[in-house]
Design a protein around this motif. Sequence first.
Motif, PDB file in Angstrom:
ATOM      1  N   PHE A 198     -20.855-111.298 -63.202  1.00  0.00           N
ATOM      2  CA  PHE A 198     -22.259-111.353 -62.785  1.00  0.00           C
ATOM      3  C   PHE A 198     -22.400-110.983 -61.313  1.00  0.00           C
ATOM      4  O   PHE A 198     -23.341-110.275 -60.922  1.00  0.00           O
ATOM      5  CB  PHE A 198     -22.826-112.746 -63.037  1.00  0.00           C
ATOM      6  N   ASN A 199     -21.483-111.451 -60.469  1.00  0.00           N
ATOM      7  CA  ASN A 199     -21.559-111.130 -59.042  1.00  0.00           C
ATOM      8  C   ASN A 199     -21.287-109.660 -58.771  1.00  0.00           C
ATOM      9  O   ASN A 199     -21.727-109.123 -57.760  1.00  0.00           O
ATOM     10  CB  ASN A 199     -20.568-111.997 -58.244  1.00  0.00           C
ATOM     11  N   ALA A 200     -20.532-109.003 -59.667  1.00  0.00           N
ATOM     12  CA  ALA A 200     -20.188-107.594 -59.458  1.00  0.00           C
ATOM     13  C   ALA A 200     -21.301-106.653 -59.885  1.00  0.00           C
ATOM     14  O   ALA A 200     -21.217-105.443 -59.603  1.00  0.00           O
ATOM     15  CB  ALA A 200     -18.903-107.251 -60.210  1.00  0.00           C
ATOM     16  N   ALA A 237     -16.269-120.071 -58.849  1.00  0.00           N
ATOM     17  CA  ALA A 237     -17.560-120.691 -58.550  1.00  0.00           C
ATOM     18  C   ALA A 237     -17.795-120.766 -57.044  1.00  0.00           C
ATOM     19  O   ALA A 237     -18.914-120.561 -56.567  1.00  0.00           O
ATOM     20  CB  ALA A 237     -17.629-122.082 -59.172  1.00  0.00           C
ATOM     21  N   ALA A 238     -16.738-121.072 -56.279  1.00  0.00           N
ATOM     22  CA  ALA A 238     -16.893-121.164 -54.824  1.00  0.00           C
ATOM     23  C   ALA A 238     -17.139-119.803 -54.194  1.00  0.00           C
ATOM     24  O   ALA A 238     -17.840-119.690 -53.188  1.00  0.00           O
ATOM     25  CB  ALA A 238     -15.643-121.808 -54.212  1.00  0.00           C
ATOM     26  N   GLU A 239     -16.580-118.726 -54.780  1.00  0.00           N
ATOM     27  CA  GLU A 239     -16.745-117.385 -54.224  1.00  0.00           C
ATOM     28  C   GLU A 239     -18.048-116.728 -54.662  1.00  0.00           C
ATOM     29  O   GLU A 239     -18.368-115.642 -54.163  1.00  0.00           O
ATOM     30  CB  GLU A 239     -15.575-116.501 -54.662  1.00  0.00           C
ATOM     31  N   SER A 240     -18.780-117.314 -55.586  1.00  0.00           N
ATOM     32  CA  SER A 240     -19.993-116.679 -56.109  1.00  0.00           C
ATOM     33  C   SER A 240     -21.043-116.539 -55.011  1.00  0.00           C
ATOM     34  O   SER A 240     -21.383-117.501 -54.320  1.00  0.00           O
ATOM     35  CB  SER A 240     -20.553-117.506 -57.268  1.00  0.00           C
ATOM     36  N   MET A 241     -21.556-115.309 -54.837  1.00  0.00           N
ATOM     37  CA  MET A 241     -22.634-115.063 -53.895  1.00  0.00           C
ATOM     38  C   MET A 241     -24.004-115.334 -54.516  1.00  0.00           C
ATOM     39  O   MET A 241     -25.014-115.343 -53.819  1.00  0.00           O
ATOM     40  CB  MET A 241     -22.570-113.614 -53.405  1.00  0.00           C
ATOM     41  N   ILE A 242     -24.053-115.527 -55.821  1.00  0.00           N
ATOM     42  CA  ILE A 242     -25.289-115.903 -56.512  1.00  0.00           C
ATOM     43  C   ILE A 242     -25.306-117.428 -56.622  1.00  0.00           C
ATOM     44  O   ILE A 242     -24.296-118.026 -56.995  1.00  0.00           O
ATOM     45  CB  ILE A 242     -25.344-115.262 -57.911  1.00  0.00           C
ATOM     46  N   PRO A 243     -26.422-118.101 -56.292  1.00  0.00           N
ATOM     47  CA  PRO A 243     -26.480-119.562 -56.440  1.00  0.00           C
ATOM     48  C   PRO A 243     -26.108-119.985 -57.852  1.00  0.00           C
ATOM     49  O   PRO A 243     -26.545-119.378 -58.831  1.00  0.00           O
ATOM     50  CB  PRO A 243     -27.937-119.876 -56.101  1.00  0.00           C
TER      51      PRO A 243
END
Length: 540
Positions: A198-200, A237-243
Amino acid sequence: MARLLAPETLANVGEFTVSELSQALKRTVEDTYGHVRVRGEISGFRGAHSSGHCYFALKDESAKIEAVIWKGVVGRMRFKPQEGLEVIATGKLTTYPGSSKYQIVIEALEPAGVGALMALMEERKRKLGAEGLFDEARKQLLPWLPEVIGVVTSPTGAVIRDILHRLEDRFPRRVLVWPVKVQGEGSAEQVAAAIRGFNALPEGGKIPRPDLLIVARGGGSLEDLWSFNEEIVVRAAAESMIPLISAVGHETDVTLIDFAADKRAPTPTAAAEMAVPVRAELFVEVGGFSRRMMLCWSRSQDARRNELRAAARALPAANELLAVPRQRLDGASAGLPRALRANTHAHHRRFAQAAAGMTLKVLRAQVAHSAHRLSVSGQRLQHCTRAVLRHRRDRFDGLAIRLQASKLANDQAQRMRIAGERERMLRLGERARRALATLLERQRARVDTTGKLLTALSYRGVLARGFALVRDAEGHAVHAAAAVSAGARLSVEFADGRIGVTADGGDASGEALRPSAPKAASHKAAPKRAAKPADQGSLF
C-alpha cells in the motif's frame, strides 16, 4: 562381583566392525522410538549455520539431548528457535556415528505453553522499544475524512464485512482490500508485504493510494494472533508513511503491532468508527453552523445600522461645518492687499542693498582675486603634472626592465622546452622505427607462414603429385563416373595445364567410363584403374 567369561566363551562371540555396530545401534534407536515429542529448554543456539541448518541442544534439570533442524524445515517453521526458550519439539530420534552420540532431528517446534510466548513477546517488545519503534513522537495523526481506506485482512472472514457495514452506516468511503492470511505459516510475511505494498502505490496512479490503513483480525488465542507479534510485521507498521490503525483481536487482546501503529482500536468495528465521522451528525452540525452564521450576520447588520444612525444624529449640519472656514477665508481675503504691498517693499529693500554692493571697484577686486587663484592653481597643476609624469616614467622604466628580464627567462625556458621536445621526438621516432621494423618482420613471417599453409592446402599440390581434376562443361568438378554421360565434353586439369576430352559410354554394370583423353586424365576420372603410374602418389 562381576563374572568373568572364559576365553573359550569369548572366542564364540561374533565380531562387529565399528561401522556395523554404529548402524545396528542407529536402526535399533530409530525402530524403537521413531517419532517423539520432547519438552526442554533450548541451549547452545547461536543462529543458523552457514549451511542453513540449526544445531543446538534440549535440556532440563538433569539431562541434555542434541538436536538438529535441517535447512528445508527451518524455512517452513512459523516459530523459530531462540536461546533459553522452553519448547516442545517433534521429530525423529536417531544417532550420529561420527561422534557416537544420539540426537533428535526436529520436524516441528512450538513453545511450551502461553508463558513462553508471553516471555518471548515481552523480550521482543523491549528490543523493538529500545530501537524507538514505539515512540509517541513518531506516530502520525489520522486524517479527518479519508477518501480511500486500505484494509489488510482476510477476505473470507467476518471482519471485512463488519468494517464495510460500519463504514456504510457512518460515512461511505472507497475501500481497497489487500487479502492476506491472518493465521498460520507465512501470514506474517503476507501482512508485512501488504502494508509495504500500500505504501508503494504511487500518487495519482491507476490504483489510488489509500489515505488510511486498517490492519484487522478477529479475536483468538495468543497462538492465533502470534503473526502480529512477528518482528517483520511490527517493522512494516512502524515504517508505514500512511497512518495506520491496528484492530487485531478483541479489546483484551494485545499484540506488538498495537504499539507500532499510529492508533489502536479495540475491535475492527471500532477501527471503522475511528476512520470516518458520522455523516448524519456532520449534516446536523453543518446546519447548526449555518443557522448560527446567519444569526450572527443579522445581529451584526443591526448593530452597524444603529451605529450609523447614532453617528448621523451626532454630526452637525453642513452650514455649521462651513461657517468657521468661511469666516477664516473672509479674513484672509481682507488682509491680502496689505500683505502684498509689505512683501513688495521688503523685496525692493533687499534688492537695493544688493545693488549697493555691486560697484566697479568690488567687481575688479573679485576679478583680480579670481585671476590670482587661477594662476596659483595653474602652477600647482604644472607641478603635479611633472611629478605624475616623473612617477609614471620611473614606473615604466621598472616595468621595462622586468619585461626584458621576463622575456629573457621565457626565451630560455622555451629553448629548453623545445630542446626537451626535440629529444623526446627523437626518442619516439627511434621507438617508432624499431616498432615498425618489428611489426613488419612479424607481418612478413605471418605472410610466409600463411603462404606455406595455403600452398599445403591448395589442390594444385595434389595435381603436382600426378593427379588430375575433371570438370564438366559448366566448369563444375566431377566426383563420380555415374555423373558423366556418353559423349559429354570434359575438361581435365593437370599441374601444367588443361585439356579437353570427350567421354565414351560405359557398360550396364556401372563400369567407369574410359574417355579417349590422355592417360593421366582417364586415371583421374575413373575410380577403377588397371594400373597406377610409378611416379604418382596416393591421396591416402
